[in-house]
Enzyme design. Structure first.
Site, short mmCIF file in Angstrom:
data_model
loop_
_atom_site.label_atom_id
_atom_site.label_comp_id
_atom_site.label_asym_id
_atom_site.label_seq_id
_atom_site.Cartn_x
_atom_site.Cartn_y
_atom_site.Cartn_z
CB SER A 128 58.25 31.03 28.96
OG SER A 128 57.61 32.31 28.57
CE LYS A 138 63.40 31.14 27.51
NZ LYS A 138 62.11 31.42 28.33
CB SER A 163 59.57 33.17 25.86
OG SER A 163 60.03 32.85 27.32
N1 GLN Z 1 53.97 35.06 27.55
C1 GLN Z 1 54.39 35.87 28.39
C2 GLN Z 1 55.09 37.26 28.19
O1 GLN Z 1 55.02 37.53 26.91
C3 GLN Z 1 54.97 34.96 29.33
C4 GLN Z 1 56.66 35.05 29.19
C5 GLN Z 1 57.56 34.22 29.94
O2 GLN Z 1 56.90 33.45 30.68
N2 GLN Z 1 58.79 34.38 30.05
O3 GLN Z 1 55.26 37.94 29.06
#
Ligand code: GLN
Length: 496
Positions: A174, A75, A150
């Site tokens: 995420s 990532k 993400s």
């Molecule tokens: N969807 C969550 C956010 O927007 C989690 C994102 C993540 O785990 N990086 O913050």
């Protein structure tokens, strides 16, 4: 060892001389160059092919590390020395780090070959992978739909059969959420298991790296290489490195071959099955619970009474930490610098206005607000209190059972654009994943079926007590030995 391990199958082929690290790398690069998922931000084919030579030499010398010579991608939130490290942001669009993140370093030491950097939501903020400066990523099961976020691309490339292993990060879901929406297996370890050194910070008290792969058996191998103490990350815990694969391919202790989960108590939080869970998701997850019961597990109801409150708690704490972490991107210390500015003030203003996207700006504004003098007690302190109570709820629920099971997401993958104008809608979709993040507990997403026509993947979430990764992986593996959902591939997988 588990027959579900694609990585061990590759390891065997490498040792038999049926393929080489260089050949696997070239094949992965060819699939990447043909892909239409928009999953990669940076690919350096020559460097990857060069990198594949060392594992081939180690193989020839008889090195038996199971991950040796196998390609993977990271990532783009982990910094890398050669590939750009953008965090999906214009702010860092051309940034090349002088060092590798700890996770990148460890997987390279294990002999894995990096084939590029994976698209993600900007600074890991989002649940759709549409908030990337480099454009949205497609879900390989239906290109009109989001892969989740993400770490959307990390899940999408495994689902599409482009790679057998990727890394992701999970702050509030995420890893688990995109794994569920793309039908792959992913694990977020307990907070502090894996070093955050070189992971571009979003919310430091929540961020945690983990692997994504097709099976629990493969996630165990990858986590083994990623986890461990690192003095460079002050929040990394000095825990003994246990063998995460120790239960793979084995029945639970005191269970039997035919009832390998006998004795396992699975807690079903009533709040995770309340209104708001799509009927199709519910049906698939209930069928998975029945499968687990056939394997000998026993299920019981437990309660996580503050499930709904995990959303406001997380969406205060995470933006607060983000607003502080992102202060360094000012065009002077780090990041995009606006041109033709008249003074320092406008240099900061314009650089940040141009460098950050809308979702990141929204988080910075919320974070700055909740930390400001007049509102700190009303929002930030309250959210921290809630966080402690939520962690207590998990401890209480887990005192009645060995692990918790429920959905990862309220619905299957939605259409691109569906939540673009309504961030609150997007935040609400995190309701089942945020709790384990706030409590610092390990959580997994395991493919457990499909909904609708032509069929979108559904994931079930397993959450365990602190440091119970080996148990989660073993239970998921036993489920995967008995089912085939994790092996299903999208129709166009061969063409990615
Ligand atoms: N969807 C969550 C956010 O927007 C989690 C994102 C993540 O785990 N990086 O913050």
């Amino acid at each position: 060892m588990s027959e579900n391990s694609r990585l061990l199958a590759l390891a065997k082929a490498l040792r038999r001389g049926e393929t080489s690290s260089e050949q696997l790398t070239r094949e992965a690069l060819a699939r990447i160059s043909q892909s239409k998922l928009n999953a990669f931000i940076d690919v350096l084919p020559e460097r990857s092919i060069e990198q594949a030579k060392a594992p081939d030499q180690r193989l020839a010398a008889g090195d038996d590390h199971p991950l040796l010579g196998i390609p993977l991608a990271h990532k783009d939130i982990f910094v890398t020395r050669h590939w750009r490290s953008t965090a999906g942001s214009r702010m860092l669009a051309n940034y090349v780090s002088p060092f590798d993140a700890a996770v990148v370093e460890r997987l390279a030491q294990a002999g894995m070959v990096c084939v590029g950097k994976l698209n993600c939501d900007e600074f890991a903020m989002g649940s759709t992978n549409e908030h990337s400066y480099f454009g949205a990523v497609s879900n390989p099961w239906d290109h009109q739909r989001v892969p989740g976020g993400s770490s959307g691309a990390s899940a999408a490339v495994v689902a599409a059969g482009m790679l057998e292993a990727t890394t992701g990060t999970d702050t509030g879901g995420s890893i688990r959420q995109p794994a569920a929406l793309c039908g792959v297996t992913g694990i977020k370890p307990s907070y502090g298991r894996v070093s955050r050194w070189g992971m571009i910070a979003f919310a430091s008290s929540l961020d945690q790296a983990g692997p994504m792969a097709r099976s629990a058996a493969d996630c165990a191998l990858l986590l083994q290489a990623m986890a461990g103490f690192d003095a460079r990350d002050a929040t990394c815990r000095d825990l003994p490195v246990e063998n995460f694969s120790r239960g793979i391919g084995r029945a639970l202790e005191h269970a039997s071959e035919s009832m390998p989960l006998r004795g396992l108590r699975i807690g079903l939080p009533t709040e995770w099955f309340a209104d708001g869970l799509d009927a199709g998701q519910r049906r698939v997850i209930e069928a998975a619970i029945a499968d687990l019961e056939r394997l000998g597990a026993q299920s019981l109801s437990v309660s996580l009474p503050r499930t709904d409150l995990s959303i406001p708690a997380y969406y205060v704490i995470a933006p607060a930490e983000a607003s502080s972490n992102l202060a360094r991107f000012d065009g002077v210390r780090f990041g995009h610098r606006a041109s033709e500015v008249s003074d320092l003030e406008s240099l900061y203003e314009r650089s940040r206005a141009e460098g950050f996207g809308a979702e990141v700006k929204r988080r910075i504004m919320v974070g700055t607000y909740v930390l400001s003098q007049g509102y700190y007690d009303a929002y930030y302190v309250q959210a921290q209190r809630l966080r402690r109570l939520i962690a207590q709820d998990f401890a209480q629920a887990l005192s009645h059972c060995d692990l918790l099971l429920g959905p990862v997401t309220p619905t299957a993958a939605w259409l691109k654009g569906a939540m673009q104008d309504d961030p609150t809608q997007m935040y609400l979709a995190d309701v089942y994943t945020l709790g384990a993040s706030l409590a610092g507990l390990p959580g997994m997403s395991v493919p457990c079926g499909f909904v609708g026509e032509p069929g979108l993947p559904v994931g079930m979430q397993l959450v365990g007590a602190d440091c119970s990764e080996a148990l989660l992986l073993q239970v998921a593996d036993l489920y995967q030995q008995a089912t085939a959902h994790h092996r299903a591939m999208p129709a166009e997988a061969s063409s990615c």
